[in-house]
Design a protein around this motif. Structure first.
Motif, short mmCIF file in Angstrom:
data_model
loop_
_atom_site.label_atom_id
_atom_site.label_comp_id
_atom_site.label_asym_id
_atom_site.label_seq_id
_atom_site.Cartn_x
_atom_site.Cartn_y
_atom_site.Cartn_z
N UNK A 160 32.08 50.26 41.26
CA UNK A 160 32.14 49.20 42.28
C UNK A 160 32.06 47.82 41.65
N UNK A 161 31.34 47.70 40.54
CA UNK A 161 31.28 46.42 39.85
C UNK A 161 32.62 46.07 39.22
N UNK A 162 33.30 47.06 38.67
CA UNK A 162 34.59 46.83 38.02
C UNK A 162 35.72 46.67 39.02
N UNK A 163 35.62 47.39 40.14
CA UNK A 163 36.67 47.36 41.16
C UNK A 163 36.02 47.21 42.54
N UNK A 164 35.82 46.00 42.99
CA UNK A 164 35.14 45.79 44.28
C UNK A 164 35.76 46.54 45.46
N UNK A 165 37.05 46.86 45.40
CA UNK A 165 37.66 47.62 46.50
C UNK A 165 37.00 48.98 46.68
#
Length: 179
Positions: A160-165
């Motif tokens: 989630x930190x790397x890809x907020x989607x």
């Protein structure tokens, strides 16, 4: 070991057809992504992937191929955790979780040598698991399950930190996959 009840539980949790716009896996049915279905010979519409085909894919791709069946001969509960983890994050990642956990719990190599984290369960990983199980028994299996849960939780946070989607899925991942 009969894994049919565990596959049934996975299918129930994964649900039917899904095509969420934020899901990098794209179209899925019974928790099987379109890419995995295609790799395993299914070429039809994902809305119609037969449950029996999904069950066969779970057995081959997520149980036998990563050798979780071999883990089950030593530690049934641990193997079921690896199956569930492997379905969600990939069998190689789940196998790496096991290797990392065994390395963290080998008391600086006194119980068995550190493993190369190659994300494949082979004879060396199984020997380390045997040594760990001989020393720690059922309580050790419980600790390994907790360690894998911890690693999986950190994996979700990193995603989630790397890809907020992917925050669209974080709550469900943690609620339904950890513990």
């Amino acid at each position: 070991m009969d894994i049919a009840p565990y596959i049934d539980a996975l299918i129930l949790r994964e649900g039917g057809y899904v095509d969420h716009p934020a899901d990098r896996g794209g179209k899925t049915r019974w928790g099987i992504t379109e890419a995995v279905a295609r790799q395993n010979g299914y070429d039809g519409d994902m809305r119609h992937l037969p449950r029996a085909k999904a069950e066969a894919i779970y057995r081959q791709v997520y149980w036998t191929a990563p050798r979780f069946d071999q883990v089950a001969k030593r530690a049934k509960r641990l193997a079921i955790r690896l199956l569930d983890s492997g379905v969600n994050v990939g069998p190689a990642v789940a196998s790496g979780f096991l290797q990392r956990a065994l390395n963290a719990l080998n008391r600086n190599g006194r119980d068995f040598p550190d493993l190369q984290v190659d994300r494949q369960i082979g004879p060396v990983t199984l020997a380390a698991l045997d040594a760990f199980h001989k020393l720690r028994g059922a309580q050790g299996e419980e600790v390994l399950c907790k360690a894998i849960d911890a690693l999986q939780g950190v994996h979700y946070i990193h995603l989630t930190e790397a890809r907020p989607s992917q925050e669209a899925f974080a709550y469900g991942w943690i609620a339904n996959r950890i513990g």
